[in-house]
Design an enzyme around this catalytic site. Structure first.
Site, short mmCIF file in Angstrom:
data_model
loop_
_atom_site.label_atom_id
_atom_site.label_comp_id
_atom_site.label_asym_id
_atom_site.label_seq_id
_atom_site.Cartn_x
_atom_site.Cartn_y
_atom_site.Cartn_z
N SER A 1 0.86 -1.17 0.00
CA SER A 1 0.00 0.00 0.00
C SER A 1 0.90 1.23 0.00
O SER A 1 1.85 1.31 -0.78
CB SER A 1 -0.93 -0.03 1.21
OG SER A 1 -1.77 1.08 1.24
N TYR B 1 -5.41 7.06 -7.39
CA TYR B 1 -4.35 6.26 -6.76
C TYR B 1 -4.69 6.00 -5.30
O TYR B 1 -4.62 4.86 -4.83
CB TYR B 1 -3.02 7.00 -6.88
CG TYR B 1 -1.91 6.39 -6.06
CD1 TYR B 1 -1.22 5.27 -6.51
CD2 TYR B 1 -1.55 6.92 -4.81
CE1 TYR B 1 -0.22 4.69 -5.75
CE2 TYR B 1 -0.54 6.36 -4.05
CZ TYR B 1 0.13 5.24 -4.52
OH TYR B 1 1.13 4.68 -3.77
N LYS C 1 -5.50 2.45 -3.20
CA LYS C 1 -4.77 1.99 -2.01
C LYS C 1 -5.69 1.88 -0.80
O LYS C 1 -5.53 0.98 0.03
CB LYS C 1 -3.60 2.94 -1.72
CG LYS C 1 -2.52 2.94 -2.80
CD LYS C 1 -1.93 1.54 -3.02
CE LYS C 1 -0.77 1.56 -3.99
NZ LYS C 1 -0.21 0.21 -4.22
#
Length: 316
Positions: free
Chosen positions: A155, A169, A173
């Site tokens: 992560s 993005y 994550k």
């Protein structure tokens, strides 16, 4: 609520590592670190183009280089089949493949946003789902080998904190972190399968250069002011001198190996780097302040019997 990752994990002396995204950055550093400092361990190093895989310890017979596109189920199955044929088991899965997308959220094209999720989230999910069965069913079949293993999902501190200009993005994550946490609590403890979100801070990889993709639709003119948040952050990251304090990929690799090798419980989240640890700690303080500000509103919804569910979850 406890999960399967609350018991100590003891890594075998000849553990088999399956690592995605090894052509550069953290994946590449992890392969080199293991080959150099843990020569009895066995490594499956994967990349979309295996011709890009080059390691100082390439002559080490314990390294198996394989092609893997995590967005292709056929590619995943082929890589795992080759791994079992060669090494017969997988002890540590490292889901490292991924990239970032930068720009103004409202201009993002659907195709590029979904493609990011296909790699960063769904690719990780598809690899993990197949490896779960290997760790549970295949690993115990050879001699006195132990059942289970560890799944390390790469992560970021950006899986806990959102920054401007990278909404998709961060969403990918955050999805990885929530999925990992739920799965860790789903698996029976006796399977000895442990999951962990690895949360690096700034790392001297190509994250801020070649792995960084700019949105195809460009910038929206409404965001042109250089003082706006995304522009400020992108300008800061674009200067190499501002990245000098970031961690070396080798340091992240050492941290990951330490997490699985210490013979202890593996936490569901492990920040790596002073920046990650510090910023996540600050974020937790901010969350506590927010909770304090709305405590009266929160507790004014529903009745006191709702606390019974809290007790049930804690017992679980």
């Amino acid at each position: 609520m406890d999960g399967a990752n609350t018991k100590p994990y003891h890594i075998p002396d000849d553990a088999v590592w399956f690592i995605t995204g090894c052509s550069s950055g953290i994946g590449h550093a992890l392969v080199n670190h293991l080959a150099t400092h843990h020569p009895t361990h066995r490594i499956v190093a994967t990349a979309r183009n295996p011709a890009t895989l080059s390691f100082p310890a390439a002559e080490n017979n314990n390294i198996l280089a394989l092609p893997l596109d995590v967005t292709s189920p056929a590619s995943i199955n082929a890589a795992l089949h080759a791994t079992l044929t060669h090494f017969h088991r997988i002890d540590i899965l490292v889901n490292n493949a991924g990239y970032t997308l930068v720009g103004d959220t409202e201009t993002a094209a659907d195709a590029e946003s979904r493609a990011l999720f296909d790699t960063n989230f769904w690719g990780l999910v598809d690899v993990t789902k197949r490896v779960l069965g290997i760790m549970r069913d295949e690993n115990p079949q050879h001699g006195c080998r132990q059942q289970g293993g560890v799944i390390l999902n790469l992560s970021s501190m950006g899986g806990f904190i959102g920054f401007p200009g990278s909404a998709f993005y961060h969403a990918s994550k955050f999805a990885v972190e929530g999925w990992t946490e739920a799965l860790a609590r789903e698996l029976p403890v006796q399977w000895n399968i442990h999951l962990c979100n690895i949360e690096p801070g700034g790392v001297k990889t190509n994250y801020a250069t070649t792995s960084l993709k700019t949105m195809v639709n460009g910038r929206h003119p409404a965001y042109a002011d250089p003082s706006y948040p995304t522009n400020t952050l992108v300008e800061y990251m674009s200067h190499e001198e501002n990245r000098r304090s970031w961690a070396e990929p080798e340091a992240i690799a050492r941290g990951m190996v330490a997490v699985v090798s210490r013979g202890a419980r593996i936490p569901i989240r492990v920040p790596l780097g002073a920046d990650a640890f510090g910023m996540i700690s600050l974020e937790l303080e901010s969350i506590r302040r927010d909770l304090g500000e709305v405590k009266g509103i929160s507790l004014g919804v529903g009745g006191a019997e709702q606390l019974d569910s809290v007790g049930f979850l804690q017992r679980e």
